[in-house]
Design a protein around this motif. Structure first.
Motif, PDB file in Angstrom:
ATOM      1  N   PRO A 141     -67.959 103.214  65.081  1.00 33.56           N
ATOM      2  CA  PRO A 141     -67.102 104.064  64.126  1.00 33.56           C
ATOM      3  C   PRO A 141     -65.783 103.442  63.990  1.00 33.56           C
ATOM      4  O   PRO A 141     -65.188 102.562  64.731  1.00 33.56           O
ATOM      5  N   GLU A 142     -65.020 103.975  62.739  1.00 39.70           N
ATOM      6  CA  GLU A 142     -63.662 103.458  62.640  1.00 39.70           C
ATOM      7  C   GLU A 142     -62.742 104.187  63.725  1.00 39.70           C
ATOM      8  O   GLU A 142     -62.952 105.349  64.148  1.00 39.70           O
ATOM      9  N   THR A 143     -61.618 103.544  64.022  1.00 43.39           N
ATOM     10  CA  THR A 143     -60.964 103.801  65.204  1.00 43.39           C
ATOM     11  C   THR A 143     -59.388 103.949  64.808  1.00 43.39           C
ATOM     12  O   THR A 143     -59.188 103.220  63.819  1.00 43.39           O
ATOM     13  N   VAL A 144     -58.739 105.281  65.155  1.00 43.55           N
ATOM     14  CA  VAL A 144     -57.393 105.424  64.910  1.00 43.55           C
ATOM     15  C   VAL A 144     -56.497 105.795  65.917  1.00 43.55           C
ATOM     16  O   VAL A 144     -57.053 106.692  66.810  1.00 43.55           O
ATOM     17  N   THR A 179     -59.558 115.013  60.819  1.00 43.56           N
ATOM     18  CA  THR A 179     -59.967 113.874  59.880  1.00 43.56           C
ATOM     19  C   THR A 179     -60.886 113.085  60.899  1.00 43.56           C
ATOM     20  O   THR A 179     -61.428 111.823  60.520  1.00 43.56           O
ATOM     21  N   VAL A 180     -61.176 113.505  62.302  1.00 43.68           N
ATOM     22  CA  VAL A 180     -61.792 112.614  63.154  1.00 43.68           C
ATOM     23  C   VAL A 180     -62.942 113.446  63.688  1.00 43.68           C
ATOM     24  O   VAL A 180     -63.069 114.688  63.443  1.00 43.68           O
ATOM     25  N   ARG A 185     -68.319 108.892  62.791  1.00 46.37           N
ATOM     26  CA  ARG A 185     -67.665 108.016  62.067  1.00 46.37           C
ATOM     27  C   ARG A 185     -66.292 107.515  62.243  1.00 46.37           C
ATOM     28  O   ARG A 185     -65.900 106.530  61.843  1.00 46.37           O
ATOM     29  N   ARG A 186     -65.530 108.287  62.689  1.00 43.34           N
ATOM     30  CA  ARG A 186     -64.079 108.065  63.019  1.00 43.34           C
ATOM     31  C   ARG A 186     -63.618 108.697  64.239  1.00 43.34           C
ATOM     32  O   ARG A 186     -63.984 109.817  64.685  1.00 43.34           O
ATOM     33  N   TYR A 215     -60.620 109.135  67.375  1.00 48.06           N
ATOM     34  CA  TYR A 215     -59.290 109.170  67.540  1.00 48.06           C
ATOM     35  C   TYR A 215     -59.127 108.638  69.083  1.00 48.06           C
ATOM     36  O   TYR A 215     -59.830 108.900  70.160  1.00 48.06           O
ATOM     37  N   ASP A 274     -58.505 100.179  63.970  1.00 48.86           N
ATOM     38  CA  ASP A 274     -58.632 100.155  62.517  1.00 48.86           C
ATOM     39  C   ASP A 274     -57.245 100.557  61.880  1.00 48.86           C
ATOM     40  O   ASP A 274     -56.872 100.153  60.957  1.00 48.86           O
ATOM     41  N   GLU A 275     -56.898 101.762  62.543  1.00 52.95           N
ATOM     42  CA  GLU A 275     -55.499 102.402  62.026  1.00 52.95           C
ATOM     43  C   GLU A 275     -54.696 102.878  63.263  1.00 52.95           C
ATOM     44  O   GLU A 275     -54.995 103.064  64.065  1.00 52.95           O
ATOM     45  N   LYS A 278     -52.692  99.994  58.474  1.00 49.09           N
ATOM     46  CA  LYS A 278     -54.119  99.647  58.556  1.00 49.09           C
ATOM     47  C   LYS A 278     -54.257  98.256  58.617  1.00 49.09           C
ATOM     48  O   LYS A 278     -53.417  97.595  58.235  1.00 49.09           O
TER      49      LYS A 278
END
Length: 287
Positions: free
Chosen positions: A100-103, A141-142, A214-215, A217, A234-235, A282
């Protein structure tokens, strides 16, 4: 009947190079033409039924039509083959699933610390009223939260002792720890948290394989640093807090993967009150 099984009913063609060995047919009912002995031997005992006719039935000895057995076996092979193909495809998709995308969303002092040496966060401004500095909007958003044990212990203390509402309601929460098990989770939070002994990168990969995340935290100094070292962040949403504390836990101080520079682009930067500035970065990767 499927096209695959229909091939068993197709008439068999005789190759040209074998047609010279075929005995010509006699006209039926001709009294002057004797039956060829090879044909009689091939036909066998007229009392026995020829294999392959639809009217074949099992006899008293349990013998079954060879054609019917062939069809049955072919169907079983087709079923097994299809099941193997499906399993292979599912396994390949599982193993190749992207992470998944990581933030990261965290406050940092002017001198680069995210906590005091004892883990305290008392230098961070406390929200007033409904102002949460945008954290609630960010959580929307996560899909999941990945954190270490020390961060979880702090959150659990606020929730269990101070009766602060659980901040991750509706999100899957994974705690990565080699010193903590599921039994160590306080009872009020046992159904809200999953503990794993996997590394942060392994836990991320497992989340990606579920197909529903998908995302993510990422929270907690050691967890964030571990993923930063592996270049799996990723962010980053960093809120600069106008305070210096001299010593503490830093996000930095590690060798990057392959000792190369990590490039980031700034997508937004805004003041959010009390002298704090929130900047979103980013990760820039070559494709």
């Amino acid at each position: 009947m499927s096209a695959t099984l229909a091939v068993f009913h197709a008439p068999r063609a005789i190759p040209k190079n074998q047609r010279s060995n075929v005995v010509p047919r006699r006209r039926i009912g001709s009294p002057h033409q004797a039956e060829d002995p090879r044909r009689r031997a091939k036909r066998g005992d007229p009392a026995k039924k020829r294999l392959g006719r639809p009217s074949d039935k099992s006899d008293d000895n349990g013998e079954t039509s060879g054609r019917r057995q062939f069809l049955s076996g072919g169907l079983q092979l087709l079923i097994l083959s299809s099941a193997d193909d499906l399993l292979a495809a599912a396994t390949a998709a599982y193993m190749s699933a992207p992470r998944p995308e990581t933030v990261v969303y965290i406050g940092v002092t002017m001198d680069g610390y995210i906590a005091r040496p004892d883990g305290s966060l008392d230098f961070l401004p406390q929200p007033e009223g409904e102002d949460d500095f945008g954290f609630g909007a960010f959580l929307n958003t996560v899909d999941a939260v990945l954190m270490g044990r020390r961060t979880f212990d702090q959150v659990a203390e606020f929730v269990v002792r101070d009766k602060v509402p659980w901040p991750y309601e509706g999100k899957r929460v994974i705690v990565v720890s080699r010193t903590m098990t599921q039994k160590d989770v306080p009872e009020p939070l046992s159904s809200k948290v999953t503990v794993t002994a996997q590394s942060p990168s392994e836990a991320l990969k497992a989340l990606g394989k579920t197909g529903f995340t998908r995302r993510v935290y990422v929270d907690g100094g050691m967890t964030i640093r571990s993923l930063l070292e592996e270049d799996q962040v990723d962010e980053m949403v960093l809120t600069s807090v106008p305070v210096t504390i001299g010593r503490g836990t830093s996000l930095w101080g590690f060798d990057t993967k392959d000792k190369r520079d990590y490039r980031w682009s700034v997508t937004s930067s805004e003041p959010i009150g009390r002298g704090m500035v929130k900047t979103t970065y980013k990760r820039v990767r070559k494709k």
